[in-house]
Design a protein around this motif. Structure first.
Motif, short mmCIF file in Angstrom:
data_model
loop_
_atom_site.label_atom_id
_atom_site.label_comp_id
_atom_site.label_asym_id
_atom_site.label_seq_id
_atom_site.Cartn_x
_atom_site.Cartn_y
_atom_site.Cartn_z
N GLU A 148 -8.88 -3.64 1.34
CA GLU A 148 -8.76 -2.48 2.22
C GLU A 148 -8.61 -1.22 1.37
O GLU A 148 -8.37 -1.29 0.17
CB GLU A 148 -7.56 -2.65 3.16
CG GLU A 148 -7.69 -3.85 4.10
CD GLU A 148 -6.43 -4.12 4.90
OE1 GLU A 148 -6.54 -4.77 5.95
OE2 GLU A 148 -5.32 -3.73 4.46
N PHE A 149 -8.74 -0.05 2.01
CA PHE A 149 -8.57 1.20 1.28
C PHE A 149 -7.88 2.25 2.15
O PHE A 149 -7.95 2.21 3.38
CB PHE A 149 -9.91 1.72 0.73
CG PHE A 149 -10.99 1.97 1.75
CD1 PHE A 149 -11.31 3.25 2.17
CD2 PHE A 149 -11.73 0.90 2.27
CE1 PHE A 149 -12.33 3.48 3.08
CE2 PHE A 149 -12.75 1.12 3.19
CZ PHE A 149 -13.05 2.42 3.60
N PHE A 150 -7.20 3.17 1.48
CA PHE A 150 -6.44 4.21 2.16
C PHE A 150 -7.25 5.50 2.29
O PHE A 150 -8.11 5.81 1.46
CB PHE A 150 -5.17 4.57 1.37
CG PHE A 150 -4.07 3.56 1.45
CD1 PHE A 150 -3.52 3.19 2.66
CD2 PHE A 150 -3.55 2.99 0.28
CE1 PHE A 150 -2.47 2.26 2.72
CE2 PHE A 150 -2.52 2.08 0.32
CZ PHE A 150 -1.96 1.72 1.55
N GLY A 151 -6.89 6.26 3.30
CA GLY A 151 -7.30 7.65 3.43
C GLY A 151 -6.05 8.44 3.74
O GLY A 151 -5.24 8.01 4.57
N SER A 152 -5.82 9.57 3.06
CA SER A 152 -4.63 10.38 3.36
C SER A 152 -5.02 11.85 3.38
O SER A 152 -5.95 12.28 2.69
CB SER A 152 -3.52 10.15 2.33
OG SER A 152 -3.93 10.59 1.04
N ALA A 164 -4.48 6.59 6.90
CA ALA A 164 -5.21 5.52 7.58
C ALA A 164 -5.50 4.39 6.58
O ALA A 164 -5.70 4.64 5.39
CB ALA A 164 -6.53 6.04 8.14
N VAL A 165 -5.49 3.18 7.11
CA VAL A 165 -5.93 2.01 6.35
C VAL A 165 -7.28 1.61 6.93
O VAL A 165 -7.42 1.42 8.14
CB VAL A 165 -4.94 0.83 6.48
CG1 VAL A 165 -5.46 -0.38 5.70
CG2 VAL A 165 -3.56 1.23 5.98
N LEU A 166 -8.28 1.49 6.04
CA LEU A 166 -9.62 1.11 6.47
C LEU A 166 -10.07 -0.13 5.71
O LEU A 166 -9.53 -0.46 4.66
CB LEU A 166 -10.63 2.24 6.21
CG LEU A 166 -10.37 3.57 6.91
CD1 LEU A 166 -9.57 4.51 6.02
CD2 LEU A 166 -11.69 4.24 7.30
N LYS A 167 -11.06 -0.81 6.27
CA LYS A 167 -11.66 -1.94 5.56
C LYS A 167 -13.18 -1.86 5.72
O LYS A 167 -13.69 -1.15 6.58
CB LYS A 167 -11.13 -3.27 6.06
CG LYS A 167 -11.47 -3.63 7.49
CD LYS A 167 -10.86 -4.98 7.85
CE LYS A 167 -11.17 -5.37 9.30
NZ LYS A 167 -10.59 -6.67 9.66
N VAL A 266 -11.30 1.03 11.03
CA VAL A 266 -9.92 1.47 10.88
C VAL A 266 -8.99 0.33 11.28
O VAL A 266 -9.09 -0.22 12.37
CB VAL A 266 -9.62 2.73 11.74
CG1 VAL A 266 -8.15 3.11 11.64
CG2 VAL A 266 -10.50 3.90 11.29
N VAL A 267 -8.08 0.00 10.37
CA VAL A 267 -7.12 -1.08 10.61
C VAL A 267 -5.85 -0.52 11.26
O VAL A 267 -5.30 -1.10 12.20
CB VAL A 267 -6.75 -1.77 9.28
CG1 VAL A 267 -5.69 -2.85 9.51
CG2 VAL A 267 -7.99 -2.36 8.63
#
Length: 296
Positions: A148-152, A164-167, A266-267
């Motif tokens: 997974e990867f973050f967005g801030s 946000a946590v995305l995958k 979006v997780v």
């Protein structure tokens, strides 16, 4: 007794006229939430888009370090203090504590120690030194999986922070676009499936009352009315769901479509706007003058 400040707050939340707001509050015994619904049911107000009005000062932060990210809010009494070097230093310390010690909740965060002093003590000391009440209001510590990867995103120096946590296919631009969408459009859920049943039912009740009070629909068959109600419910709730919102960079596209095109999903997400839900103390000079003039 209904106060002028209550009427003012309801006006800000709904855009309805002063007398309508006063009547709504009177009918609902001063209950703000019921008064908003009363105005909507009478067709006097639109959905309350300002119910989470920003009313306290301070800053929020969103920060990422490896597979851990944090979002938190620290309040002060005035915006001036939010620019104070000691206040900003306190935020740096809290950010580091949250990222490294990963407390489970607010109480655990306040109990974390830095060089022998608890975070609660550091806040108390800052309050004493700065001369204003400082408080750590809320925190979120989020851990992601390796796939997974973050967005801030931090807006206006910390007035709004989003994480946000995305995958899927990792893309820094997609992550940034999504958190900017969250910061600006304030969704409450990712999809309609995430929305609690009581939220949907509450909106259905409001729309049922609105339709019942619409004379133009008085002679419509019950089946048609049911369809109109469900259509209104869907329309009003879609903006609460991230994937159903219009994408801020392209209003002709839904956020869900943008995510699908870019192979992302979006997780989870967190959004803090400083002071939302806190009523700000204010000196209402007009109310004070009226009170004195009429002996209120």
């Amino acid at each position: 007794m209904i106060t002028a400040s209550q009427v003012k707050e309801l006006r800000e939340m709904t855009g309805a006229g002063m007398m309508d707001c006063k009547k709504a509050l009177t009918e609902c015994d001063g209950d703000m939430t019921k008064a908003v619904d009363w105005l909507r049911e009478k067709g006097i107000a639109k959905a309350a888009k300002k119910s989470d009005r920003i009313a306290a000062e301070g800053l929020s932060r969103a920060a990422v370090e490896g597979n851990v990210a944090v979002v938190f809010e620290v309040n002060s009494e005035t915006d001036f203090v939010a620019k104070n070097e000691q206040f900003l230093g306190l935020l740096d310390t809290i950010q580091n504590v949250l990222l490294t010690q990963k407390p489970a909740d607010l109480d655990a965060a306040l109990a974390c120690t830095v060089d022998g002093a608890s975070v609660a003590d550091l806040i108390t000391n800052a309050t004493a030194t700065i001369g204003e009440k400082i408080s750590l209001r809320r925190i979120a510590v989020v851990e992601k999986a390796d796939d997974e990867f973050f967005g801030s995103y931090i807006h206006m120096g910390g007035k709004i922070s989003a994480l946000a946590v995305l995958k899927g296919k990792e893309d820094a631009k997609v992550a940034k676009d999504v958190v900017m969408q969250i910061a600006s459009m304030n969704p409450k859920y990712i999809t309609r499936d995430d929305m609690p049943a009581d939220v949907v039912e509450h909106e259905r009740k409001v729309q049922t009352e609105i339709v019942a009070n619409d004379e133009k629909l008085a002679n419509k068959p019950e089946k048609v009315l049911a369809g109109i109600i469900e259509g209104k419910v869907s329309k009003n709730l879609k903006d609460l769901c991230l994937v159903e919102q219009e994408f801020f960079l392209n209003p002709d596209q839904k956020v869900g479509q943008y995510l699908k095109e870019n192979g992302a999903e979006v997780v989870s997400f967190v959004r803090y706007a400083v002071g939302e839900g806190i009523e700000k103390r204010e000196d209402n000079f007009a109310e004070e003058v009226m009170s004195q003039a009429f002996g209120g």
